[in-house]
Design a protein around this motif. Structure first.
Motif, PDB file in Angstrom:
ATOM      1  N   ASP A 174       0.859  -1.179   0.000  1.00  0.00           N
ATOM      2  CA  ASP A 174       0.000   0.000   0.000  1.00  0.00           C
ATOM      3  C   ASP A 174       0.900   1.235   0.000  1.00  0.00           C
ATOM      4  OD1 ASP A 174      -2.109  -1.755   0.321  1.00  0.00           O
ATOM      5  OD2 ASP A 174      -2.286  -1.421   2.482  1.00  0.00           O
ATOM      6  N   SER A 209       1.088   5.760  -1.503  1.00  0.00           N
ATOM      7  CA  SER A 209       0.526   6.876  -2.256  1.00  0.00           C
ATOM      8  C   SER A 209       1.632   7.533  -3.058  1.00  0.00           C
ATOM      9  CB  SER A 209      -0.109   7.908  -1.321  1.00  0.00           C
ATOM     10  OG  SER A 209      -1.206   7.351  -0.631  1.00  0.00           O
ATOM     11  N   ASP A 222      -3.098   6.432  -5.500  1.00  0.00           N
ATOM     12  CA  ASP A 222      -3.104   5.715  -4.219  1.00  0.00           C
ATOM     13  C   ASP A 222      -3.268   4.226  -4.505  1.00  0.00           C
ATOM     14  OD1 ASP A 222      -2.910   8.097  -2.767  1.00  0.00           O
ATOM     15  OD2 ASP A 222      -5.087   8.382  -2.851  1.00  0.00           O
ATOM     16  N   THR A 231      -3.314   0.166  -3.489  1.00  0.00           N
ATOM     17  CA  THR A 231      -3.626  -0.823  -2.460  1.00  0.00           C
ATOM     18  C   THR A 231      -2.994  -2.153  -2.838  1.00  0.00           C
ATOM     19  OG1 THR A 231      -5.744   0.266  -1.994  1.00  0.00           O
ATOM     20  CG2 THR A 231      -5.489  -2.014  -1.237  1.00  0.00           C
TER      21      THR A 231
END
Length: 725
Positions: free
Chosen positions: A605, A607, A615, A617
């Motif tokens: 994960d 950003s 962003d 995941t």
């Protein structure tokens, strides 16, 4: 560190000279610059322990493409991302590396790095003109480690016009087609006992297939290439046979290209248009190259090939960067679209940034080939420097209610960006090909030592204070590789390998990690009479993957130049290639199939300011990597004519990292594009050709990477004539 590099260079050079001086003896060889190719005439592609493909002169002439991306779709494991429709800005990736400006792939011409600044600024805004090449070599996997600095994906080597092995030979080709397309390509040259030369001219142009709203300006381009080579060689009977070749090349481009695509609504209603605020967009480039190649046959066991090179490239892409004060990806496109529809008596301001940059790339590289019977060993050294000098500004304009353009202010050069990214590097490698029985074992070791710097004088536009800074990255890395082929019988070969992949951090990112990966492959090749086939499974296990923020990806001004670490990423897939030639008596029918399956996954994960990642995941898939790619080609060949057809299928792609179903505004739909080509020989000197790109006139989205939609090239018909002597 520079003194350390000089010491290492001297040490390696002395060792090479000592080795060759002890082994020199009289010999006789055929004169050719084999060190300029990856494979050479003696290298069997069947024995290469990895994915290796050579697109021959005959294959290149079938469709006579000027777009390298159309050419490379015949190679499995290669991904292309179209942009302008003509291939002026190639976006090429391999095995999931990402395609943006081909920055993750090592691009070479005549075995010399071709990107304007391959270490300091790898995004390739210059690409060698593929239409003038005689051969294209593509190497992926373990064996590509000899060709850094980026070793994860692979390498593309384009072989330029060779000096004809005749007293005098030449050819002239003329082409004309739709949308003002025209091409003139000619060369003449010859070779005597000790001197040979060739001169080549290549020019192509088009008016473009798009229309600018409320403007009569064209959207086309003109590109010119001039190549000259002179070779001097010793007598075949000389004690040490030698060749010395001088290569001079000049090219330029004037193209009315833009980063402004269309909104979704305009793409669906009128896809072959451009907004009026893009009418000033223009790319102006100039490229100059000097390359000196030397080859010496020292004995039956040793030969030494050396190349010194100097590349000077300048470009100014003058293109709209903001509309109504908003960047293109943050509302500027929508403002441009609305203004073209209905101005309501108002005016619209827009900024045009002069993306002015000068590049320099120079160096010397040498490879010693040693034949120790079962061991074929290569020792290589490359000393390299490059830099990118950004000196940019922004001019401001206004469109009135009648769509007339006027300049409201002129920017001062250097006020938008004033910085120099530079690199110094030394690379050493040793590669041993050991044959024992039916096994061929390839072991390689590459060492890179580099310093990458950024000198930034900051922005000095009103309201901002320049803050000069200097950042530096010192990087050194050892990259091992091991691969093997096993000859099961005369038809079947099993291959496999493991290799450490690497890409250096960008200038200005002192805390950035290297891009490193462990890459595996396992496969088989089969060749029997008219049948050939290859299947290779690949797996790239990234410890860290880089994402570089560039304007070509739609990044905001404040993020351009930033580099982001994705951490662990897995890319795996399957590459298939098969061919069969059906003998029908006076006719033959060559059939070829290329297929690539790719599966990608982020394992963290995080950003980022990178538009295509955003962003992320854990479990998300990489953007712009289609799961399935398929190309099928079929031809009919007779004594005096031939016809060929290519059918390309590309699966849908997501434009932002994610998983599951793709949102409608984040998808590039799947497409099937068909190309057709035909040749007829009037006599042994004359030929006429007919070609159609996108035969079925497929209307398809090429990319969304600029914050808007770019369209693929529509159906285009071209006819040609050639005369050779």
């Amino acid at each position: 560190m520079r003194s350390t590099m000089r010491f290492k260079t001297s040490l390696i050079t002395a060792a090479l000279l000592a080795t060759v001086s002890q082994s020199a003896s009289a010999t006789k060889v055929e004169d050719d610059m084999e060190h300029l190719t990856i494979f050479g005439s003696a290298q069997s592609l069947n024995d290469v322990p990895g994915s290796a493909h050579m697109i021959s002169k005959d294959e290149l002439e079938k469709f006579d493409y000027t777009d390298i991306m159309r050419t490379l779709t015949s190679v499995p494991g290669v991904y292309v991302l179209e942009e302008d429709g003509y291939g002026l800005r190639p976006n090429i990736g391999m095995r999931g590396t990402g395609q943006n400006r081909s920055e993750k792939v090592t691009i070479m011409e005549d075995n010399v790095l071709a990107a304007p600044a391959p270490y300091a600024a790898p995004s390739a805004y210059y690409f060698p003109t593929s239409g003038r090449m005689e051969q294209i070599e593509v190497l992926k996997g373990t064996s590509s480690a000899m060709y850094g600095p980026r070793t994860t994906g692979g390498v593309v080597n384009l072989l330029s016009r060779q000096i004809p092995d005749q007293d005098l030979a030449g050819k002239v080709k003329l082409n004309a087609g739709e949308d003002g397309f025209a091409k003139v390509h000619g060369y003449v040259g010859g070779k005597g006992d000790n001197v040979g030369s060739v001169l080549e001219v290549f020019r192509y142009q088009a008016d473009g297939f798009k229309d600018i709203n409320h403007s009569d300006k064209e959207t086309g381009f003109v590109k010119n290439d001039i190549l000259a080579k002179v070779m001097i060689n010793s007598d075949q009977s000389a004690k040490y046979y030698q060749e010395l070749e001088f290569k001079l090349k000049y090219s330029d481009e004037d193209s009315d290209e833009t980063y402004m695509g269309l909104t979704e609504a305009d793409y669906k209603s009128n896809p072959y248009t451009r907004y009026s605020t893009s009418q000033l967009d223009n790319m102006d480039t100039e490229h100059k190259q000097l390359q000196i190649n030397h080859y010496i046959k020292l004995s039956d066991r040793f030969s030494l090939g050396t190349s010194a090179y100097y590349n000077d490239f300048s470009r100014n892409w003058y293109k709209t960067s903001k509309v109504g004060g908003k960047s293109l990806g943050s509302g500027g496109i929508e403002l441009a679209a609305a203004f073209d529809e209905n101005t309501n008596g108002e005016s619209l301001s827009f900024d045009v940034k002069a993306n002015n940059r000068d590049y320099l790339s120079k160096g010397i590289q040498t490879v010693l080939d040693a034949d120790f019977n079962e061991h074929q060993v290569k020792f290589g050294v490359r000393i390299h420097e490059d830099e990118m000098d950004r000196y940019q500004w922004v001019d401001k304009y206004e469109l009135d209610s009648n769509y007339n353009v006027s300049q409201t202010s002129a920017g001062a050069p250097g006020t938008d960006s004033n910085r120099i990214d530079s690199a110094e590097a030394i690379a050493l490698f040793v590669h041993d090909e050991y044959t024992v029985g039916d096994f061929i074992i390839n072991a390689g070791l590459r060492y890179e030592d580099m310093t990458i710097e950024r000198h930034d004088w900051g922005k000095t536009d009103p309201g901002r204070t320049a803050t000069p800074s200097q950042k530096k990255n010192d990087v050194d890395v050892v990259l091992p590789s091991l691969a093997m082929t096993y000859k099961v019988n005369n038809e079947l070969v099993i291959l496999g390998g493991i290799q450490k992949g690497f890409a250096p951090p960008a200038p200005g990112n002192e805390d950035a990690d290297n891009e490193e990966s462990i890459n595996y492959e396992l496969g088989a090749r089969y060749n029997h009479n008219a049948i050939n086939a290859e299947a290779i499974f690949f797996f790239s296990d990234y410890d860290n993957m880089h994402g570089n923020c560039t304007a070509s990806q739609g990044c905001d001004d404040d993020n351009i130049g930033n580099q982001y670490n994705a951490g662990e990423v897995e890319v795996k897939g399957l590459e298939l290639k098969a061919g069969y030639t059906l003998d029908m008596g006076k006719l033959s029918m060559p059939i070829d199939l290329t297929y690539t399956f790719t599966d990608t996954e982020f394992l963290n994960d995080f950003s980022s300011g990178l538009d295509t990642w955003g962003d992320v995941t854990k479990g998300d898939e990489l953007p712009y990597v289609p799961e399935n790619q398929l190309q099928f080609s079929i031809g009919v060949v007779a004594d005096d004519w031939r016809g060929d057809m290519i059918v390309r299928y590309m699966d849908e792609m997501r434009t932002t990292a994610g998983t599951g179903d793709i949102a409608s505004d984040e998808v590039i739909d799947s497409r099937t594009v068909v190309d057709l080509a035909a040749h007829y020989n009037i006599d042994k000197h004359q030929e006429v050709t007919f070609g159609v790109d996108n035969l079925l006139d497929e209307e398809y989205m090429a990319t969304r990477t600029h914050g808007s939609i770019m369209i693929g090239k529509p159906r285009s018909v071209v006819v040609g004539y050639s005369y050779s002597f």
